[in-house]
Design a protein around this motif. Structure first.
Motif, mmCIF file in Angstrom:
data_model
loop_
_atom_site.group_PDB
_atom_site.id
_atom_site.type_symbol
_atom_site.label_atom_id
_atom_site.label_comp_id
_atom_site.label_asym_id
_atom_site.label_seq_id
_atom_site.Cartn_x
_atom_site.Cartn_y
_atom_site.Cartn_z
ATOM 1 N N CYS A 164 0.837 -1.206 0.000
ATOM 2 C CA CYS A 164 0.000 0.000 0.000
ATOM 3 C C CYS A 164 0.871 1.255 0.000
ATOM 4 O O CYS A 164 0.645 2.179 -0.785
ATOM 5 C CB CYS A 164 -0.903 -0.028 1.227
ATOM 6 S SG CYS A 164 -2.051 1.360 1.318
ATOM 7 N N CYS A 181 -5.662 -3.667 5.836
ATOM 8 C CA CYS A 181 -4.311 -3.213 5.537
ATOM 9 C C CYS A 181 -3.700 -2.663 6.827
ATOM 10 O O CYS A 181 -4.338 -1.882 7.530
ATOM 11 C CB CYS A 181 -4.388 -2.119 4.472
ATOM 12 S SG CYS A 181 -2.831 -1.308 4.117
ATOM 13 N N ARG A 206 -1.106 -0.712 7.205
ATOM 14 C CA ARG A 206 -0.299 0.498 7.057
ATOM 15 C C ARG A 206 -0.711 1.555 8.089
ATOM 16 O O ARG A 206 -1.898 1.727 8.363
ATOM 17 C CB ARG A 206 -0.504 1.054 5.655
ATOM 18 C CG ARG A 206 0.267 2.331 5.369
ATOM 19 C CD ARG A 206 -0.046 2.780 3.948
ATOM 20 N NE ARG A 206 0.374 4.137 3.711
ATOM 21 C CZ ARG A 206 -0.105 4.909 2.722
ATOM 22 N NH1 ARG A 206 -1.018 4.422 1.899
ATOM 23 N NH2 ARG A 206 0.327 6.127 2.567
ATOM 24 N N CYS A 222 -5.556 5.058 1.953
ATOM 25 C CA CYS A 222 -5.099 3.683 1.819
ATOM 26 C C CYS A 222 -5.277 3.327 0.349
ATOM 27 O O CYS A 222 -6.405 3.282 -0.140
ATOM 28 C CB CYS A 222 -5.907 2.742 2.702
ATOM 29 S SG CYS A 222 -5.525 1.019 2.389
ATOM 30 N N VAL A 223 -4.164 3.143 -0.348
ATOM 31 C CA VAL A 223 -4.236 2.918 -1.792
ATOM 32 C C VAL A 223 -4.818 1.539 -2.088
ATOM 33 O O VAL A 223 -5.588 1.356 -3.027
ATOM 34 C CB VAL A 223 -2.835 3.052 -2.422
ATOM 35 C CG1 VAL A 223 -2.931 2.916 -3.937
ATOM 36 C CG2 VAL A 223 -2.225 4.396 -2.046
ATOM 37 N N ALA A 224 -4.468 0.570 -1.264
ATOM 38 C CA ALA A 224 -4.936 -0.791 -1.501
ATOM 39 C C ALA A 224 -6.461 -0.871 -1.411
ATOM 40 O O ALA A 224 -7.111 -1.514 -2.229
ATOM 41 C CB ALA A 224 -4.287 -1.758 -0.514
HETATM 42 ZN ZN LIG Z 1 -3.454 0.484 2.955
#
Ligand SMILES: [Zn+2]
Length: 122
Positions: free
Chosen positions: A10, A95, A97, A108-110
């Motif tokens: 991420c 996630c 992160r 959160c990119v994911a």
């Molecule tokens: Zn993330």
């Protein structure tokens, strides 16, 4: 695949200069993994794809793979003597992160969700 490995992926996806964004082959696989995470695929079913992504990155000469250690090594604000009482975390908890809260919103990119301020228990 673990939440910590997803956190590393991420953060790297959030970095325009990272190989998972600049390499078309690795980028396509990374986005495919993130897409399936968003669709609710359990992380432990994505281990093979993560291994394949790591191989692509290593073969392309990017020394750092997707080792979770990196996510902690790069955690901003940690280890400077100040205790971090609030962090930004993924609201889904899928996630792992975390980022230091700042003026700019962090995504959160994911999961494609804005990260939310989470208070750490002290
Ligand atoms: Zn993330």
């Amino acid at each position: 695949m673990t939440a910590d490995q997803l956190a590393v992926l991420c953060r790297r996806l959030a970095d325009d200069t990272d190989a998972v964004r600049t390499s078309p082959e690795a980028g396509a696989l990374a986005e495919s993994i993130a897409c399936r995470v968003r669709d609710g695929t359990p992380l432990d079913e994505l281990g093979d794809d993560l291994d394949a992504l790591e191989m692509l990155l290593l073969r392309a000469g990017h020394a750092a793979g997707l080792s979770p250690a990196r996510s902690y090594a790069r955690f901003p604000g940690a280890g400077d003597g100040h205790r971090v009482l609030e962090v930004l975390a993924c609201p889904t908890g899928v996630c792992a992160r975390v980022e230091a809260p700042g003026a700019e919103p962090v995504f959160c990119v994911a999961l494609r969700q804005p990260m939310v301020v989470t208070r750490l228990r002290s």
